[in-house]
Design an enzyme around this catalytic site. Structure first.
Site, PDB file in Angstrom:
ATOM      1  N   CYS A  56      21.040 -92.211 -46.593  1.00 17.17           N
ATOM      2  CA  CYS A  56      21.041 -91.421 -45.365  1.00 17.17           C
ATOM      3  C   CYS A  56      21.207 -89.956 -45.768  1.00 17.17           C
ATOM      4  O   CYS A  56      22.255 -89.554 -46.265  1.00 17.17           O
ATOM      5  CB  CYS A  56      22.176 -91.916 -44.472  1.00 17.17           C
ATOM      6  N   LYS A  59      52.543 -60.861 -25.986  1.00 16.97           N
ATOM      7  CA  LYS A  59      52.626 -61.708 -27.172  1.00 16.97           C
ATOM      8  C   LYS A  59      51.323 -61.499 -27.929  1.00 16.97           C
ATOM      9  O   LYS A  59      50.256 -61.876 -27.453  1.00 16.97           O
ATOM     10  CB  LYS A  59      52.799 -63.167 -26.764  1.00 16.97           C
ATOM     11  N   SER A  83      60.615 -69.138 -34.604  1.00 21.25           N
ATOM     12  CA  SER A  83      59.505 -69.095 -33.654  1.00 21.25           C
ATOM     13  C   SER A  83      60.068 -68.891 -32.251  1.00 21.25           C
ATOM     14  O   SER A  83      61.253 -68.638 -32.088  1.00 21.25           O
ATOM     15  CB  SER A  83      58.660 -70.350 -33.757  1.00 21.25           C
ATOM     16  N   LEU A  84      59.222 -69.028 -31.271  1.00 18.41           N
ATOM     17  CA  LEU A  84      59.660 -68.808 -29.893  1.00 18.41           C
ATOM     18  C   LEU A  84      59.474 -70.080 -29.096  1.00 18.41           C
ATOM     19  O   LEU A  84      58.507 -70.814 -29.305  1.00 18.41           O
ATOM     20  CB  LEU A  84      58.805 -67.717 -29.253  1.00 18.41           C
ATOM     21  N   ASP A  97      39.684 -35.729 -46.616  1.00 21.13           N
ATOM     22  CA  ASP A  97      39.160 -36.183 -47.910  1.00 21.13           C
ATOM     23  C   ASP A  97      39.452 -35.181 -49.012  1.00 21.13           C
ATOM     24  O   ASP A  97      39.783 -35.543 -50.136  1.00 21.13           O
ATOM     25  CB  ASP A  97      37.649 -36.427 -47.816  1.00 21.13           C
TER      26      ASP A  97
END
Ligand code: IVH
Length: 665
Positions: free
Chosen positions: A428, A115, A83-84, A38
């Site tokens: 209702c 994955k 994508s796969l 810090d």
């Protein structure tokens, strides 16, 4: 301090802080104390303020986030994000290996990895410095979320070492560790707020935050799994992972080189168990051909690489007891059966309720009172009952029957398709409540301060009966309500007043017509331009608007035939809500000014005529054949091969429908 000295110290501090950050977050082996960190950060902040000429977007001071942004720029991926292909069992995997062995003659090995179930992110580095982070988007274009990504402590802003390509793309998943996710959810619960479905959803929502300071607080991580560049310093995937780790990325030691299916299966079985102790969610394993030269020979299909295959772990399922079944009445009157379950931990959260969908599903499950049931998370999000353990059923257990009357107002239910509806929509209570909630929601009229509890109170005290009554509310009505102070009352009244400026499409969506979601409302508003025109439209005219089918057209007609709805609309009109497009909403963009388009194929969101209209409204022109004067070929599903060919030859950019939508957005 001279400028020279400041520059030197700034560089020194950045180096120390970057290294400290790496040791703390990536290696989890801090070498300096928080206090020291810090102090040094403070010193750097001070110097950067004093010498703004040395500002650097990759300074460790930028990890805390910056000014909020209005939205994200869309940027084309240099390498599309594909994508796969997925597999679910060993036979699928064996088939895949056979298939690729037929395609290449070379010997090859595999790199098997976890994955990661996160949100993919592509990071561009130039000379080892982060310059841009894009989300996957549609795979071709992604959102530029660089400012948010810079707050991810495990994403290096400056790479270690010096053997990285000049321009490098590092891809991986932005994730939230399970433990952090649970903490965040616990806090949400304590504060009475909605909890997040799973860590992936939270990570996705976080990356799309407009305020990067919030992103910084959430504590996302980045796990790297791929590098892309013109020329890479390694020639296989396992070495690439090692290299990524050397450059300072977080690469879990959850990968191995495998020679054959047996070694692949060993990894899968091993991690199928170990994954529950792994700090991040994983939903399977990715098997990649290890050697890059073989990968190159195998190439890609339109959607995925031929050289990789995902193996999905079976969805987690748990056995628990059915306590009871609730029948919930939604905004449209649809009655949904919901199972109350003995609480059970599933995929990182406690499941107490699970949807039973409809009557047919209850029959298919053959669900009986007190049954032991298996629950799974559908798409790993929504818990559902998938099977009954009949061996544990008590002999006298009664089958679960779907209710015949509305559980709230006792009106006999009406079956439409597979679902039951309570058609007594105006008396209702849950329907009224849900309608009002929908009306005030952010995407509709965006009325702030009217949470579910306040709406309950207003209904209870008889101050409102429907959405039109909201506009008659006065501050004096609100102040006496429990827990509402003068300030909140003021806010609500102001917010209700402000909502009068919401656009026609929002008002239309807010009305809550069954099957008219946000997108449909937008399309209807743009097509008909006013409520009067929409109300007068025949079902045939309605169905001409892209995407609107018979069901939606029917429900729109029914809505406007109901005198109670007409009464509410009239009252809202009197209050000054927009029931037509305003002057500046009428399309007149010049985004496509002077551009010539050729259209080919069929489109998801437009008919040919609509597309033409849309191009023209935005200042463009439609021509019939591809020539060197054409600016774009707009190709939908199954475009004409000769047009495609010609565009390719002349180097004319081919746009997908998605890309076109982005252009005019
Ligand atoms: S490689 C061409 N490796 O899974 C795609 N992807 O379902 C190459 N994913 O979009 C991706 N873990 O976001 C790769 N170890 C891993 C992965 C991984 C998770 C994601 C990725 C991809 C999605 C496909």
């Amino acid at each position: 301090m001279t400028k020279e000295q400041a520059k030197k110290r700034i560089e020194e501090l950045r180096k120390i802080l970057n290294e400290a950050n790496y040791r703390y977050y990536v290696l989890a082996k801090p070498t300096i104390s928080d206090y020291e960190y810090d102090k040094l950060l403070e010193e750097l902040e001070k110097l950067e303020k004093e010498f703004p000429e040395f500002d650097d977007p990759n300074s460790p001071t930028k990890r805390v986030g910056g000014e909020p942004v209005k939205g994200f720029k869309t940027v084309k991926h240099k390498y599309p994000m594909l994508s796969l292909e997925k597999s679910y069992n060993i036979d699928d995997l064996k088939d895949w290996i056979k298939r690729i062995k037929r395609l290449v003659n070379d010997d090859f090995t595999f790199c098997v990895e976890l994955k990661y179930d996160g949100v993919s992110l592509s990071n561009k580095y130039v000379n080892g410095r982060l310059v841009q982070s894009l989300t996957r988007g549609d795979g071709i274009y992604g959102d530029d979320v660089t400012q948010n990504a810079r707050t991810i402590r495990t994403l290096p802003l400056v790479l270690k070492g010096n053997d990285y390509p000049e321009e490098l793309y590092v891809r991986g998943e932005a994730m939230i560790a399970r433990e952090k996710f649970q903490k965040i959810n616990k806090r949400q619960e304590e504060e009475g707020k909605d909890t997040y479905m799973n860590a992936r959803n939270l990570a996705a929502g976080t990356l799309k935050q407009l305020d990067s300071k919030i992103v910084a607080q959430r504590g996302l991580d980045f796990i790297a799994y791929t590098m892309l560049a013109e020329k890479l310093p390694v020639d296989n995937q396992c070495d690439a992972l090692k290299k990524l780790e050397e450059w300072g990325f977080l690469v879990p030691h959850a990968y191995k080189k495998a020679k054959n299916i047996d070694e692949i299966m060993d990894f899968i079985l091993d991690w199928g168990v170990k994954r529950f102790d792994f700090p991040y969610d994983t939903d399977g394993v990715v098997i990649k051909v290890n050697e890059f030269d073989v990968q190159k020979k195998l190439g890609y299909t339109a959607k995925a690489p031929r050289w990789a295959m995902a193996y999905k772990f079976p969805a987690e399922r748990k056995l628990t007891r059915l306590k009871s079944v609730d029948f919930q009445v939604g905004r449209t009157g649809k009655v949904t059966p919901v199972a109350n379950l003995e609480p059970v931990e599933l995929g990182g959260s406690i499941v107490r309720r699970a949807t039973l969908h409809n009557e047919d599903n209850i029959k298919k499950l053959d669900l009986h009172e007190g049954d032991y049931v298996y629950v799974e998370k559908a798409g790993e999000v929504i818990p559902q009952v998938v099977e009954v353990e009949k061996s544990k059923r008590k002999p006298d257990a009664k089958p679960i029957e779907f209710v015949k009357k509305c559980p709230v107002c006792d009106t006999p239910l009406v079956k439409i398709g597979a679902d039951y509806f309570c058609v007594e929509s105006d008396n209702c209570l849950p329907q009224i409540k849900e309608k009002i909630k929908h009306f005030v929601s952010r995407k509709a009229m965006d009325i702030e301060g009217l949470g579910p509890e306040t709406i309950d109170l207003l209904l209870e005290k008889g101050l409102i009966h429907n959405v039109a009554d909201l506009y008659d509310l006065k501050k004096e009505d609100l102040i006496p309500l429990e827990r509402l102070g003068e300030k909140s009352a003021d806010n609500i009244i102001n917010s209700i007043e402000k909502s009068k400026s919401q656009t026609f499409e929002k008002v239309l969506y807010a009305l809550g017509i069954r099957h008219v979601g946000e997108t449909t409302a937008k399309k209807l508003a743009r097509h008909f331009k006013s409520l009067d025109a929409l109300m007068n439209a025949t079902p045939e005219e309605l169905e001409k608007v892209g995407d609107i089918g018979e069901k939606t057209a029917q429900s729109i007609k029914e809505f406007f035939e109901n005198p109670k709805n007409l009464d509410i609309i009239n009252r809202l009109r009197e209050k000054g809500l927009h029931f037509e497009l305003t002057e500046d909403e009428l399309p007149k963009s010049n985004k496509l000014q002077g551009k010539k388009f050729v259209i080919s194929g069929t489109f998801e969101h437009f008919s040919r005529d609509e597309l033409k209209k849309s191009i023209e409204e935005n200042g463009g022109k439609v021509v019939s054949s591809v020539s060197k004067n054409t600016d774009y070929l707009l190709a939908g599903e199954k475009p004409g091969p000769s047009k495609m060919e010609k565009a390719k030859k002349l180097g004319i950019p081919v746009l997908s429908e998605e890309e076109y939508l982005k252009m005019i957005a």
